[in-house]
Write a protein that holds these residues in place. Structure first.
Motif, PDB file in Angstrom:
ATOM      1  N   ILE A 292      32.369  55.814  74.769  1.00 57.77           N
ATOM      2  CA  ILE A 292      33.640  55.215  74.720  1.00 57.77           C
ATOM      3  C   ILE A 292      34.104  54.371  76.117  1.00 57.77           C
ATOM      4  O   ILE A 292      33.915  55.034  77.010  1.00 57.77           O
ATOM      5  N   GLU A 293      34.687  53.348  75.741  1.00 58.92           N
ATOM      6  CA  GLU A 293      35.278  52.513  76.976  1.00 58.92           C
ATOM      7  C   GLU A 293      36.902  52.262  76.413  1.00 58.92           C
ATOM      8  O   GLU A 293      36.870  51.559  75.625  1.00 58.92           O
ATOM      9  N   GLY A 294      37.778  52.262  77.591  1.00 60.25           N
ATOM     10  CA  GLY A 294      39.043  52.003  77.332  1.00 60.25           C
ATOM     11  C   GLY A 294      39.759  51.926  78.431  1.00 60.25           C
ATOM     12  O   GLY A 294      39.131  51.537  79.856  1.00 60.25           O
ATOM     13  N   GLU A 295      41.109  51.595  78.244  1.00 58.58           N
ATOM     14  CA  GLU A 295      41.903  51.282  79.598  1.00 58.58           C
ATOM     15  C   GLU A 295      42.940  52.568  80.120  1.00 58.58           C
ATOM     16  O   GLU A 295      43.254  53.244  78.930  1.00 58.58           O
ATOM     17  N   LEU A 296      42.947  53.095  81.212  1.00 61.17           N
ATOM     18  CA  LEU A 296      43.759  54.277  81.588  1.00 61.17           C
ATOM     19  C   LEU A 296      44.912  53.469  81.984  1.00 61.17           C
ATOM     20  O   LEU A 296      45.167  52.641  82.937  1.00 61.17           O
TER      21      LEU A 296
END
Length: 270
Positions: free
Chosen positions: A263-267
């Protein structure tokens, strides 16, 4: 701020041990790091930032469980090195400045990563009263792994016994600072793995850790001596499962494995 979830000590998604990884410009206050780790809610979340050139290390690295900061973590170090290499943030061996000294992660041509960690000192001890009942099995051997790891290493009768454990986690918490490493010789030590283990860490908020690099700094010298083999592979037989190749070298132990970004995303809250 980008955040990635990486499965470590596995070559396929949804196996091994998941870790959160964040590449930062600098560490914020500890309270924020802890709250992020609780939000991620994996065994560990790793936070790292680049250090000035010319020093003894390339990146600073810290690890947090959902409940506390820890002094040593193998799978989140492997996950962090994987992110640095796959994103191009770092090439070649990477030196991490940590609470356990400088730890080096070296990428291999086959896609694996090898960690150079301190070997855990092993001291035989008497089995504490109540340990067998809490674990649900009778120990053959019990060893203390020293303050850096903070576990009891417990040898059990066979692989089946390790796989079938259903411990009382609350009761286990009374017996060591972090928890218990349960292990046994593999049914076929000449097969794909030489020994099995499971790791229970109720004192840091992890009832069962899926795959534990730091535990293998104790398992490596223990089984290398028992089986008279300088290099061997261990299977951590948690529900997710994972393989760790180990090579004890005196006061250092090499731990090798693979990792996969899932998973890769934005905090957004930062």
């Amino acid at each position: 701020m980008r955040i990635r979830i990486v499965d470590a000590f596995t070559d396929r998604p949804f196996a091994g041990n998941p870790a959160g990884v964040l590449l930062l410009d600098a560490f914020p206050d500890d309270d924020l790091l802890q709250r992020i780790a609780l939000e991620v809610n994996h065994a560990e979340t790793a936070f790292t930032h680049r250090l000035p050139e010319g020093g003894e290390a390339d990146w600073a690295l810290r690890w947090f469980t959902p409940a506390t900061e820890v002094a040593l973590c193998g799978h989140a170090t492997l996950a962090t090195a994987h992110v640095l290499h796959t994103t191009g943030a770092h090439r070649g061996p990477v030196r991490f400045a940590t609470r356990s000294g400088v730890l080096v992660a070296t990428p291999g041509a086959d896609g694996s990563i090898t960690l150079d960690f301190p070997t855990a000192p092993l001291t035989p001890v008497e089995a504490p009263e109540g340990l067998a009942a809490a674990l649900g099995a009778e120990p053959l051997t019990v060893l203390d792994t020293g303050p850096a790891v903070g576990d009891l290493l417990v040898e059990l009768a066979d692989e089946k016994t390790v796989r079938q454990l259903a411990p009382d986690h609350k009761a286990l918490a009374a017996h060591s600072p972090r928890g218990v490493i349960a292990t046994a010789r593999a049914d076929d030590p000449a097969g794909a793995y030489a020994f099995v283990s499971r790791c229970f860490f109720p004192n840091v908020g992890i009832d069962e850790d899926p795959v534990t690099g730091s535990a293998h700094t104790a398992l490596a010298p223990f089984w290398s001596e028992r089986l008279d083999r300088p290099v061997l592979t261990g299977l951590q037989a948690s529900p997710r499962s994972g393989l760790v190749r180990v090579e004890p070298r005196g006061d250092r132990t090499l731990l090798s494995g693979r990792a996969v970004t899932v998973i890769e995303g934005e905090l957004l809250a930062w």
